[in-house]
Write an enzyme that holds these catalytic residues in place. Structure first.
Site, short mmCIF file in Angstrom:
data_model
loop_
_atom_site.label_atom_id
_atom_site.label_comp_id
_atom_site.label_asym_id
_atom_site.label_seq_id
_atom_site.Cartn_x
_atom_site.Cartn_y
_atom_site.Cartn_z
N SER A 292 -2.59 4.73 -3.18
CA SER A 292 -2.77 4.50 -1.76
C SER A 292 -2.45 3.05 -1.37
O SER A 292 -1.31 2.62 -1.46
CB SER A 292 -4.20 4.89 -1.38
OG SER A 292 -4.39 4.91 0.01
N ASP A 303 10.15 -3.70 -3.15
CA ASP A 303 11.32 -3.44 -2.31
C ASP A 303 11.83 -4.70 -1.63
O ASP A 303 13.02 -4.77 -1.28
CB ASP A 303 10.98 -2.38 -1.25
CG ASP A 303 10.91 -0.98 -1.84
OD1 ASP A 303 11.10 -0.85 -3.07
OD2 ASP A 303 10.65 -0.02 -1.08
N LYS A 317 0.00 8.53 -3.83
CA LYS A 317 -0.69 8.95 -2.61
C LYS A 317 -0.02 8.22 -1.44
O LYS A 317 -0.31 7.06 -1.18
CB LYS A 317 -2.17 8.63 -2.66
CG LYS A 317 -2.92 9.07 -1.40
CD LYS A 317 -4.39 8.72 -1.49
CE LYS A 317 -5.10 9.10 -0.20
NZ LYS A 317 -4.64 8.28 0.96
#
Length: 397
Positions: A292, A303, A317
């Protein structure tokens, strides 16, 4: 016998009569009005004919749970007791046993034991499946009474006997736990040799941003050659806390995007121009217990090419839950209202985030880390942490 046969005959006759009529109807989705009438009719049948008397609150709780749990594993009805536990957890302190669990394919699976808890001290691991608490069977169907029983046990200062299944063991484990006062410090920090910093974030609560800010000030009193951010066994928590921590490492770019059916569920969170940690080199540790909000932070740093990831694939999740109070009931619903994507546009739900360097640990190694990570007394025995350190400080150690 004659009455029984007559009753059964009447039931079957009524069924076939009803079924015959249904065959001639066009199939159509029920309207909200017809669905409400059906639920009311079933409740009436239960009140009149069920073998035992059922309290109205139990019927209501069961209907709410059934509706929400049919949606996805993370939407659920929170009774007043469960809601109080969640709020305590988000505030960062409570009295209890220290188990963070989630419903996974009908089973109650441990996400992680909380730091400083009796669950952690007893060696409970992420991925363990809770089978039984004392004489109460643990399943998705009785999660609410199970949580209420555990909460009541902590209020009475009572020991619990937990029965768990572990992946590499054919025999169920039995562990006794006593409740303790748990100050859920969501982070801790230290300095390793050669000026490599270490920052562990164990969950994202209302305290996390302040704790990480204090850690940044302490760690940067001397020059940092690099920083290891440890998100292993971090089950997540508050979205806003993860976004604010990510912003401490980034000076530009997207942190996370969310998308859903209602207007406010569609958001893009972007980094501000100021980074509290500057441009210090980063390595992030993740494993199957990182979920999460922890995945939001790991995905944002990966990224944006701000950090390398070391360890094992994360939990996966990729949804956001909103807490909606139920007026007059004292409880709330936790409803999945959005999906999130990493800055590269990757949705990771049920997929997880793959690290740049995969270094698996067996259960015993994981147990050693869970038991001793806070003290860092034998950090070189932690293969994942040692690998992260070698990336940042490749000189002999």
């Amino acid at each position: 016998m004659r009455r029984t046969a007559l009753l059964v005959g009447l039931l079957f006759a009524a069924w076939f009569s009803w079924a015959g009529q249904e065959l001639h109807r066009d199939e159509a989705a029920p309207t909200p009005e017809s669905a409400q009438q059906l639920v009311g009719a079933i409740a009436e049948l239960i009140r009149d004919y069920y073998v035992d008397d059922v309290p109205e609150q139990a019927l209501l709780d069961g209907a709410l749970r059934g509706m929400l749990e049919s949606l996805d594993p993370h939407s659920s009805y929170l009774s007043p007791t469960t809601l109080a536990l969640l709020r305590d957890n988000n505030r960062g302190q409570y009295y209890g046993y220290g188990l963070e669990v989630a419903v996974d394919e009908g089973k109650i699976r441990v996400i992680t034991p909380l730091g400083g808890s009796s669950a952690e001290a007893a060696g409970i691991l992420p991925g363990d499946i809770l089978l039984q608490v004392d004489d109460l069977v643990a399943s998705a169907d009785n999660l609410d009474p199970l949580i209420a029983y555990i909460k009541q046990s902590s209020l009475e200062d009572r020991r619990l006997l937990l029965t768990l299944a572990r992946q590499d063991s054919d025999t169920p484990l039995q562990i006794r736990l006593s409740p303790t006062q748990i100050q859920i410090a969501s982070s801790n920090s230290d300095t390793l040799p050669n000026n490599v910093g270490y920052l562990r974030i164990s969950n994202f609560s209302q305290r996390t941003v302040y704790e990480v800010r204090d850690a940044a000030l302490r760690l940067q009193r001397g020059p940092l050659a690099g920083l290891v951010v440890d998100l292993r066994n971090n089950p997540g928590g508050l979205l806003d806390a993860a976004v604010q921590v990510a912003d401490m490492f980034l000076t530009q770019g997207t942190i996370v995007t969310t998308s859903g059916r209602f207007y406010d569920a569609n958001s893009e969170y972007r980094a501000s121009s100021f980074a509290l940690f500057g441009d210090v080199p980063l390595v992030v540790l993740i494993n199957q217990g990182s979920a999460s909000a922890a995945e939001i932070l790991a995905g944002a740093l990966k990224d944006n090419e701000r950090a390398l990831l070391v360890g094992e694939r994360s939990y996966g999740k990729g949804t956001v839950q909103s807490l909606i109070p139920l007026l007059g009931q004292g409880g709330a619903i936790k409803l999945t209202t959005a999906r999130y994507a990493t800055p590269a546009g990757r949705e990771i739900d049920q997929i997880g985030i793959e690290p740049d360097f995969i270094i698996p640990l067996d259960d015993q190694q994981l147990e050693d880390i869970v038991s001793g990570i806070d003290e860092l007394k034998s950090w070189k025995d932690d293969r994942q942490l040692l690998a992260a350190y070698d990336i940042l400080a490749p000189a002999p150690h």
